[in-house]
Design a protein around this motif. Structure first.
Motif, short mmCIF file in Angstrom:
data_model
loop_
_atom_site.label_atom_id
_atom_site.label_comp_id
_atom_site.label_asym_id
_atom_site.label_seq_id
_atom_site.Cartn_x
_atom_site.Cartn_y
_atom_site.Cartn_z
N UNK A 1 -43.16 -3.04 45.10
CA UNK A 1 -42.10 -2.41 44.31
C UNK A 1 -40.73 -2.84 44.80
N UNK A 2 -40.57 -2.90 46.13
CA UNK A 2 -39.30 -3.34 46.69
C UNK A 2 -39.01 -4.79 46.31
N UNK A 3 -40.07 -5.63 46.34
CA UNK A 3 -39.89 -7.04 45.96
C UNK A 3 -39.49 -7.16 44.49
N UNK A 4 -40.14 -6.33 43.63
CA UNK A 4 -39.77 -6.37 42.21
C UNK A 4 -38.32 -5.93 42.01
N UNK A 5 -37.91 -4.87 42.75
CA UNK A 5 -36.53 -4.40 42.64
C UNK A 5 -35.55 -5.48 43.11
N UNK A 6 -35.92 -6.15 44.22
CA UNK A 6 -35.06 -7.21 44.73
C UNK A 6 -34.97 -8.38 43.75
N UNK A 7 -36.12 -8.71 43.14
CA UNK A 7 -36.11 -9.80 42.15
C UNK A 7 -35.27 -9.43 40.94
N UNK A 8 -35.36 -8.15 40.53
CA UNK A 8 -34.56 -7.70 39.39
C UNK A 8 -33.07 -7.76 39.72
N UNK A 9 -32.72 -7.32 40.95
CA UNK A 9 -31.32 -7.40 41.36
C UNK A 9 -30.84 -8.84 41.41
N UNK A 10 -31.71 -9.74 41.90
CA UNK A 10 -31.34 -11.16 41.95
C UNK A 10 -31.16 -11.72 40.54
N UNK A 11 -32.03 -11.28 39.62
CA UNK A 11 -31.91 -11.74 38.24
C UNK A 11 -30.60 -11.26 37.62
#
Length: 368
Positions: free
Chosen positions: A161-171
């Motif tokens: 979940x943290x990785x998905x949130x980080x990827x979303x923030x990066x996007x």
């Protein structure tokens, strides 16, 4: 797996436990066998649907039934129910109530055999009754392992979940960067093109065709400039873009400032993000110089220091009439935002001394 073991114990008991019938002692053994079988089958009930209090009551009744079966049955396989129930007690309950209930199982089964309660006492040594609670340790170990696995899975899900949130923030950050690039390329040029076309449209009613042609020519020039800047934006957005020095040299050559670049220090590669932002800052500064100081000389300095990379763009005062039109006012803000993303500093303002006095200077300093 536990279903196989449960059915195996029930099957073994059905084949070996005697007597079983519909009257007298056989009926009592049959009823106790059914109760023990139900107590074992209840192991398959999900933990979420059975509270601990209900589990304690059910397992306690199961222990009593298994001790009674040991006392009444004529077969040595009667004690298997007590062993398997004790193992499940360790798995289903918390450690303290599990140990207490398992100890009660051992004492009860041992007492039944030791004090010869019922006709089945002579088939099994009373010491066997005392160890019927020992499998609780196996159950506790299995429960601990199961909890560790669940904790690991939960941690993995949290990490995902943290990785998905980080990827979303990066996007989102990347989308903001692309939006900033699109603005830097198009905002000024489109504003100028629109102004020239509106001027040409207004002049058509006056019949002044010469000024209409002039406005139309300026609009065409702005279109060409926009296309050139768009090409550079695509270039700097590509992952395989050239290093900073080569890209900056090519940009200056295409904009008519082939010999404007001065390099100081030992040239080194910088991260792609730094290259992209510095090129966009240079492009914005050169566009502003062409718009607000036409004909003025332009100088670009790229300095590689031990702790920073510095890009400085200077332009002298205009030597031709200025017809800059209306800008969006966002160019300098965009440059400051780019430098802030790199933890750098940006200064911009009039050149007050030296050969460039009366012109404009932009300086971006990016830490190493």
């Amino acid at each position: 797996m536990h279903w196989v073991l449960t059915l195996g114990v029930i099957g073994a008991g059905m084949l070996t436990i005697r007597p079983m019938g519909f009257s007298g002692r056989g009926l009592a053994v049959a009823v106790l066998f059914v109760l023990n079988g139900l107590a074992l089958l209840a192991r398959g009930l999900p933990e979420a649907r059975v509270t601990e209090r209900v589990a304690i009551v059910w397992l306690s009744l199961g222990i009593v039934a298994s001790a009674a079966l040991i006392a009444t049955g004529r077969s040595g396989s009667t004690y298997l129910f007590a062993f398997f129930l004790a193992g499940h007690i360790g798995y289903r309950l918390r450690t303290r109530p599990a140990v207490i209930l398992a100890l009660s199982c051992s004492l009860l089964c041992g007492a039944v055999l030791y004090f010869r309660l019922g006709p089945g006492h002579h088939l099994v040594p009373w010491e066997i009754g005392l160890v019927t609670g020992v499998p609780v340790l196996v159950g506790i170990a299995n429960r601990s392992h199961h909890q560790a696995v669940r904790s690991a899975l939960s941690a993995a899900e949290s990490a995902e979940s943290a990785a998905r949130a980080e990827a979303q923030a990066a996007a989102l950050t990347e989308r903001s960067r692309i939006a900033r690039d699109v603005h830097d390329v198009l905002a000024h040029s489109l504003a100028g093109i629109n102004m020239q076309l509106e001027l040409a449209d207004a002049l058509l009613d006056t019949g002044d065709l010469e000024r209409v042609r002039e406005a139309n020519g300026k609009a065409h020039s702005l279109v060409k400039e926009s296309l050139k800047q768009a090409q550079w934006t695509v270039h700097t957005l590509r992952e395989d873009s050239l290093p900073l020095l080569e890209s900056l040299t090519a940009m200056l050559a295409s904009s008519g400032h082939r010999d404007a670049l001065t390099v100081t220090g030992t040239v080194r590669e910088v991260p792609a993000q730094v290259t992209q932002h510095l090129l966009r800052i240079a492009q914005e500064a050169l566009t502003n110089a062409a718009r607000y100081a036409p004909g003025g000389d332009v100088g670009v300095e790229l300095t590689f220091a031990a702790s920073s990379t510095t890009l400085r763009i200077r332009n002298r005062a205009a030597t031709r009439p200025v017809d800059a039109g209306v800008g969006s006012g966002m160019g300098l803000i965009g440059m400051r935002e780019r430098v802030a993303l790199l933890d750098g500093t940006l200064t911009a303002g009039p050149a007050t001394q030296g050969p460039d006095q009366g012109g404009w200077q932009v300086e971006a300093v990016i830490p190493q």
